[in-house]
Design a protein around this motif. Sequence first.
Motif, mmCIF file in Angstrom:
data_model
loop_
_atom_site.group_PDB
_atom_site.id
_atom_site.type_symbol
_atom_site.label_atom_id
_atom_site.label_comp_id
_atom_site.label_asym_id
_atom_site.label_seq_id
_atom_site.Cartn_x
_atom_site.Cartn_y
_atom_site.Cartn_z
ATOM 1 N N ALA A 35 0.844 -1.195 0.000
ATOM 2 C CA ALA A 35 0.000 0.000 0.000
ATOM 3 C C ALA A 35 0.876 1.241 0.000
ATOM 4 O O ALA A 35 1.883 1.293 0.708
ATOM 5 C CB ALA A 35 -0.900 0.009 1.236
ATOM 6 N N THR A 36 0.497 2.222 -0.796
ATOM 7 C CA THR A 36 1.188 3.506 -0.805
ATOM 8 C C THR A 36 0.150 4.627 -0.766
ATOM 9 O O THR A 36 -0.970 4.468 -1.249
ATOM 10 C CB THR A 36 2.071 3.687 -2.058
ATOM 11 O OG1 THR A 36 1.257 3.520 -3.218
ATOM 12 C CG2 THR A 36 3.216 2.693 -2.087
ATOM 13 N N GLY A 37 0.556 5.742 -0.194
ATOM 14 C CA GLY A 37 -0.337 6.892 -0.139
ATOM 15 C C GLY A 37 -0.638 7.415 -1.533
ATOM 16 O O GLY A 37 0.196 7.338 -2.433
ATOM 17 N N HIS A 38 -1.851 7.937 -1.684
ATOM 18 C CA HIS A 38 -2.269 8.464 -2.990
ATOM 19 C C HIS A 38 -2.959 9.824 -2.849
ATOM 20 O O HIS A 38 -3.776 10.206 -3.672
ATOM 21 C CB HIS A 38 -3.192 7.452 -3.681
ATOM 22 C CG HIS A 38 -3.406 7.734 -5.136
ATOM 23 N ND1 HIS A 38 -2.454 7.470 -6.088
ATOM 24 C CD2 HIS A 38 -4.455 8.275 -5.791
ATOM 25 C CE1 HIS A 38 -2.920 7.830 -7.276
ATOM 26 N NE2 HIS A 38 -4.130 8.330 -7.129
ATOM 27 N N GLY A 39 -2.681 10.520 -1.765
ATOM 28 C CA GLY A 39 -3.213 11.863 -1.590
ATOM 29 C C GLY A 39 -4.477 11.912 -0.752
ATOM 30 O O GLY A 39 -4.794 10.978 -0.013
ATOM 31 N N VAL A 40 -5.179 13.014 -0.860
ATOM 32 C CA VAL A 40 -6.424 13.206 -0.124
ATOM 33 C C VAL A 40 -7.483 13.782 -1.050
ATOM 34 O O VAL A 40 -7.170 14.412 -2.052
ATOM 35 C CB VAL A 40 -6.262 14.142 1.098
ATOM 36 C CG1 VAL A 40 -5.331 13.555 2.131
ATOM 37 C CG2 VAL A 40 -5.808 15.517 0.686
ATOM 38 N N ILE A 41 -8.715 13.538 -0.691
ATOM 39 C CA ILE A 41 -9.855 14.173 -1.335
ATOM 40 C C ILE A 41 -10.398 15.161 -0.311
ATOM 41 O O ILE A 41 -10.759 14.759 0.806
ATOM 42 C CB ILE A 41 -10.943 13.146 -1.712
ATOM 43 C CG1 ILE A 41 -10.410 12.137 -2.732
ATOM 44 C CG2 ILE A 41 -12.196 13.860 -2.232
ATOM 45 C CD1 ILE A 41 -11.352 10.960 -2.972
ATOM 46 N N GLU A 42 -10.424 16.426 -0.645
ATOM 47 C CA GLU A 42 -10.993 17.425 0.251
ATOM 48 C C GLU A 42 -12.504 17.259 0.234
ATOM 49 O O GLU A 42 -13.110 17.179 -0.834
ATOM 50 C CB GLU A 42 -10.612 18.840 -0.194
ATOM 51 C CG GLU A 42 -9.124 19.145 -0.139
ATOM 52 C CD GLU A 42 -8.553 19.229 1.263
ATOM 53 O OE1 GLU A 42 -9.308 19.521 2.220
ATOM 54 O OE2 GLU A 42 -7.339 18.997 1.414
ATOM 55 N N ARG A 43 -13.115 17.184 1.404
ATOM 56 C CA ARG A 43 -14.569 17.064 1.490
ATOM 57 C C ARG A 43 -15.218 18.302 0.880
ATOM 58 O O ARG A 43 -14.793 19.426 1.117
ATOM 59 C CB ARG A 43 -15.024 16.930 2.944
ATOM 60 C CG ARG A 43 -14.679 15.607 3.581
ATOM 61 C CD ARG A 43 -15.611 14.539 3.129
ATOM 62 N NE ARG A 43 -15.491 13.359 3.999
ATOM 63 C CZ ARG A 43 -16.269 12.322 3.900
ATOM 64 N NH1 ARG A 43 -17.231 12.282 3.017
ATOM 65 N NH2 ARG A 43 -16.101 11.296 4.694
ATOM 66 N N SER A 44 -16.258 18.088 0.103
ATOM 67 C CA SER A 44 -16.931 19.187 -0.593
ATOM 68 C C SER A 44 -18.104 19.756 0.198
ATOM 69 O O SER A 44 -18.609 20.820 -0.132
ATOM 70 C CB SER A 44 -17.450 18.703 -1.948
ATOM 71 O OG SER A 44 -18.494 17.758 -1.751
ATOM 72 N N GLY A 45 -18.539 19.014 1.210
ATOM 73 C CA GLY A 45 -19.748 19.401 1.924
ATOM 74 C C GLY A 45 -20.981 18.725 1.347
ATOM 75 O O GLY A 45 -22.070 18.810 1.893
ATOM 76 N N GLU A 46 -20.802 18.055 0.230
ATOM 77 C CA GLU A 46 -21.895 17.345 -0.441
ATOM 78 C C GLU A 46 -21.481 15.875 -0.606
ATOM 79 O O GLU A 46 -20.654 15.556 -1.468
ATOM 80 C CB GLU A 46 -22.171 17.978 -1.798
ATOM 81 C CG GLU A 46 -23.236 17.290 -2.618
ATOM 82 C CD GLU A 46 -24.572 17.198 -1.880
ATOM 83 O OE1 GLU A 46 -25.158 16.111 -1.893
ATOM 84 O OE2 GLU A 46 -25.002 18.204 -1.297
#
Length: 159
Positions: A35-46
């Motif tokens: 497993a390797t890191g692949h970043g983040v998804i910023e929450r959109s609020g939706e």
Amino acid sequence: MTAAATGRPQGRVIGLDLGARRIGVAVSDDRGRLATGHGVIERSGEPSADHRAIAELVTQLGATGIVIGLPLSLSGGVGPAARAVLAEVRELRQALSVPVDTHDERFTTVAAGQGLRAAGGRARARRRRIDEAAASVMLQSWLDGRSPAGTPAGRDGSR
């Protein structure tokens, strides 16, 4: 040997650490060993927009499954945080075309934070990467749990 015979997943798997502000993302190699890191998804609020972003990742990476960290209490019980994650897991199972599994993520954020501190760098940058690192630790734990008995995935070089 098939995935069923070895216990290892077949194909690339995405690991997610569902946070309130960010979703940490990790990905395995095609053989389900590392497993390797692949970043983040910023929450959109939706939530539906966040789920579409996850679906796009599945397509982009050719993933065959998703594993989501389940924040159980120290005693192993399902508290408010775990209930919230389980509710989102139910939604994701409806929204995605691949299997969605959960895995106990107790101590993954602690382990990820220790690893990032040991690697050095600025505290602010570490805070931004903690979700990605926690997803990676959790996914690696899940992958290791599916390797042949007594042999953590990828450590013996035979696979």
